[in-house]
Design a protein around this motif. Structure first.
Motif, short mmCIF file in Angstrom:
data_model
loop_
_atom_site.label_atom_id
_atom_site.label_comp_id
_atom_site.label_asym_id
_atom_site.label_seq_id
_atom_site.Cartn_x
_atom_site.Cartn_y
_atom_site.Cartn_z
N LEU A 12 0.84 -1.21 0.00
CA LEU A 12 0.00 0.00 0.00
C LEU A 12 0.87 1.25 0.00
CD1 LEU A 12 -2.95 -0.32 2.55
CD2 LEU A 12 -3.12 0.09 0.13
N GLY A 13 2.04 1.14 0.66
CA GLY A 13 2.91 2.30 0.80
C GLY A 13 4.02 2.36 -0.23
N ILE A 38 0.40 6.30 0.11
CA ILE A 38 1.08 6.35 1.41
C ILE A 38 0.11 6.66 2.55
CG2 ILE A 38 1.86 8.75 1.25
CD1 ILE A 38 4.16 6.00 2.45
N GLU A 39 -0.91 7.47 2.27
CA GLU A 39 -1.89 7.82 3.32
C GLU A 39 -2.67 6.57 3.75
OE1 GLU A 39 -1.44 9.51 0.53
OE2 GLU A 39 -1.23 11.65 1.00
N ALA A 40 -2.93 5.67 2.79
CA ALA A 40 -3.64 4.43 3.12
C ALA A 40 -2.76 3.56 4.01
CB ALA A 40 -4.00 3.68 1.84
N TYR A 41 -1.48 3.55 3.69
CA TYR A 41 -0.49 2.79 4.47
C TYR A 41 -0.45 3.29 5.92
CZ TYR A 41 4.46 1.61 5.59
OH TYR A 41 5.62 1.18 6.16
N GLU A 42 -0.47 4.62 6.07
CA GLU A 42 -0.43 5.20 7.42
C GLU A 42 -1.67 4.84 8.22
OE1 GLU A 42 2.05 9.16 5.97
OE2 GLU A 42 -0.06 9.34 6.50
N MET A 101 9.29 -0.83 1.97
CA MET A 101 8.01 -0.25 1.58
C MET A 101 7.68 0.93 2.50
SD MET A 101 7.03 -2.39 -0.82
CE MET A 101 7.76 -3.95 -1.33
N GLY A 102 6.71 1.68 2.12
CA GLY A 102 6.36 2.81 2.96
C GLY A 102 7.44 3.86 2.93
N ARG A 103 7.40 4.77 3.88
CA ARG A 103 8.38 5.84 3.88
C ARG A 103 9.55 5.50 4.78
NH1 ARG A 103 5.35 10.46 3.18
NH2 ARG A 103 4.19 9.65 4.92
N THR A 104 9.31 4.54 5.70
CA THR A 104 10.33 4.04 6.61
C THR A 104 11.14 5.12 7.33
OG1 THR A 104 11.87 3.68 4.82
CG2 THR A 104 10.63 1.77 5.57
N GLN A 105 10.49 5.70 8.31
CA GLN A 105 11.20 6.62 9.21
C GLN A 105 12.28 5.85 9.96
OE1 GLN A 105 9.51 8.91 12.54
NE2 GLN A 105 7.80 9.16 11.15
#
Lengths: 570, 76
Positions: free
Chosen positions: A364-365, A374-378, B1-5
């Motif tokens: 999703l992200g 990315i908003e869905a991932y969050e 995946m994601g933004r990974t902070q």
């Protein structure tokens, strides 16, 4: 055109001019007349009609993922070559699932499904969502060298239809099957309709798992044999989009909305971690939420096209629109259902579906994911944290002690677990299961004394041990063997004193001796799938042959691991 | 995946490592002991702060305050 009828499972398909050749199990083939659909966004459809292979076109109304109406032309082509020609000239869309998969779907010749082919017609003999495993022959061939599994090995082990059949010299291998997973030179020794070279595989699933993916995602095994989990998952989502006439673009353009750094830090968080109380505990339950992230996606309708569109469900991060079921939740709902059904009949296939579900959240992200945002991932991690907090509060209210928690798993000590699970399921709307019931469990710490999440070992009430992250792939075989032996002994322990006694009195002499005078295979360790040994000059690849070892390195390793064990029970 | 902070745990550990180095260079045994005490509480503070918008240094500061309070209680 076949005069008699053929009944079998669709293994493969080869596009031909004005027809498609379907390969059934047992190397049987049948050709079916067809055209291939090509979707194009254009203002000049007539110009495309000038290509000789294109026979006709239709004007259709589709929607983009952000709900804008768009005019799309579907051209029917006699050959697949016209598609390859057009994709470099005009804006071709809906290429995913592949044109061949779309053609097969129209013909009802679904991969790995049972069909009847007669008089140029295909009849699907089982339900589209059938969980039956195809009656085909599949094999896996592993090669072995002195240090273990290797594509350079000269000895083979053959697994036929999931069972170990034979082993021998690779030069003597003769095999004919419908589908085969091969390694090294065995690829050239096997006759199969579809072959998979293990070294090129990018997914963690077995050959049986790949067959399951092919059936679930309605895509030819040939097309997903080297695919990532993400591709298999996205194919499931793409079918839903196609059915709803939602356009699948070739390139995804998804611009994230502007946010301050504080907003980003607040929104972009992972799952909840409750650091373990290190040490020894008796009568502990490990409770897991079943498929937590995918279930949250389904429950809250989280998908790229449902976030911040309307505010049916308001949260501190984003709003979710509940008016139409999202593409991702619809695909995942089917997968969760399939996994639950398979779990009862075939663990290996259930595992393959589980991998797709595991990847569903991360995808999703992922910036290139066609149905991600990315908003869905969050939102998924937000609801996961909320759910865990709720489960921990309920535990506290019921007088239970939460020893450790990580993302979707809780370690709990106390009575009336069944009624606790019932309450959590009622409050959260997610399913929770007892993953393990420990007689005793030890939560470990790192060398600086801080708790180490998700590294533990314990004795299960129904027999056996559960060991997590203590025995690692990159440890030398000697150390792995030592740990396995000590854990075998620990299976006999029933209280702290017995665990302490077994570890403290464990005889290390045999292993210390083997650090000096063991077999070469004892010193092999695997790093990122490659075998290494260590000698006085440093690490070297095992494929070069045994070139000595540094006994003091292996001895120090052994002593370090043993002292860790001692520190965990101190 | 994601933004990974970056992991909050890792950042906190890096900051504590810096403090350790400073204490070593100062050869200040008492400071080293205070840091060691704070480390015992830092994971608990980190855990409780997961839902908040918080700086890793604030987590460490709170860990110092908690260990200081515990030490005072022990001493009296």
């Amino acid at each position: 055109m076949p005069s008699s009828s053929l009944i079998g499972y669709v293994i493969d398909a080869i596009p031909r001019y004005n027809k498609i050749e379907i390969v059934l199990n047992g190397f049987r083939k049948a050709s079916i007349e067809t055209t291939y659909p090509i979707y194009v966004i254009t203002n000049e459809p007539e110009k495309i009609m000038q290509i000789p292979d294109i026979v006709k076109y239709y004007e259709e109304e589709w929607r983009t993922i952000d709900n804008r109406k768009i005019k799309v032309y579907r051209f029917e082509s006699r050959s697949i070559e016209a598609y390859y020609y057009l994709k470099n000239k005009v804006e071709v869309v809906n290429e995913f699932p592949s044109i061949i998969s779309q053609t097969l779907e129209r013909l009802k010749a679904l991969p790995m499904h049972k069909v009847k082919i007669e008089n140029n017609k295909i009849e699907l003999l089982e339900n589209e969502n059938s969980i039956e495993f195809p009656e085909i022959n599949y094999a896996k061939i592993e090669l072995e060298d002195w240090y273990g599994k290797s594509p350079r090995g000269k000895n083979y082990i053959l697994y036929l239809n999931g069972k170990r059949k034979e082993e021998g010299d690779i030069r003597d291998l003769e095999l004919e099957v419908d589908v085969a997973e091969c390694s090294g030179i065995s690829y050239d020794k096997v006759k199969a309709s579809v072959k998979v070279l293990e070294e090129k595989k990018r997914s963690p699933v077995s050959i049986k798992g790949l067959i399951e993916w092919s059936k679930t995602a309605k895509v030819l095994l040939r097309e997903i044999r080297y695919a990532t989990i993400g591709k298999a998952l996205t194919t499931n989502e793409a079918w839903i989009a196609l059915k709803r006439k939602i356009l699948i673009p070739r390139i995804k353009i998804n611009v994230e909305k502007k946010r301050s750094l504080d907003e980003l830090i607040f929104a972009d968080k992972g799952g909840l971690i409750l650091f373990p109380n290190t040490g020894f505990y008796e009568n502990v339950y490990q409770l897991d939420f079943s498929s937590m992230y995918p279930s949250i996606i389904v429950k809250y309708n989280i998908s790229a096209e449902t976030i911040d569109i309307c505010d049916d469900l308001k949260t501190p991060l984003h709003n979710i629109c509940l008016k139409e079921k999202g593409i991702v939740p619809e695909a995942l709902e089917k997968l969760i259902e399939r996994k639950n059904k398979l779990k009862a009949i075939d663990e290996e296939r259930a595992e393959a579906i589980k991998w797709m579900l595991v990847a569903s959240f991360g995808y999703l992200g992922y910036r290139n994911s066609r149905f991600g945002k990315i908003e869905a991932y969050e939102m998924v991690t937000y609801f996961a944290r909320e759910t865990m907090r709720k489960a921990m509060d309920i535990a506290k209210k019921n007088g239970l002690i939460v020893l450790h928690g990580l993302i979707d798993s809780l370690f709990i000590k106390g009575e009336n677990i069944e009624s606790y699970i019932e309450e959590v399921e009622k409050e959260t709307g997610l399913r929770m299961k007892i993953e393990a019931n420990f007689d005793w469990v030890i939560f470990t710490k790192n060398r600086t004394g801080e708790p180490y999440p998700q590294r533990y070992f314990g004795k299960l009430k129904n027999g056996g041990m559960k060991i997590k992250a203590v025995i690692k792939d990159n440890m030398p075989n000697l150390i792995k063997e030592f740990l396995n032996d000590i854990f075998k002994e620990l299976e006999k322990a029933s209280c702290y004193e017995e665990v302490k006694e077994i570890i403290e009195n464990f005889d290390l002499r045999e292993y210390k001796l083997r650090a000096f005078y063991g077999k070469p295979v004892d010193y092999v360790l695997w790093i990122k799938g490659k075998p290494y040994l260590r000698n006085s000059k440093g690490f070297y690849r095992a494929e070069l042959g045994y070139k000595g070892h540094d006994p003091y390195y292996y001895l120090a390793y052994l002593e370090r691991v043993y002292s860790d064990l001692l520190s965990w029970i101190a | 995946m994601g933004r990974t902070q970056p992991s909050l745990t890792r950042i906190i550990d890096l900051e504590l490592e810096k403090l350790d180095k400073i204490a070593n260079k100062l050869r200040d045994e008492e400071l080293a002991e205070i840091i060691k005490e704070a480390k015992k509480n830092v994971r608990k503070i980190e855990e409780a702060a997961q839902d908040e918008l918080i700086d890793p240094l604030e987590v460490i500061l709170l860990a110092f305050l908690v260990s200081n309070r515990l030490r005072n209680r022990r001493d009296t």
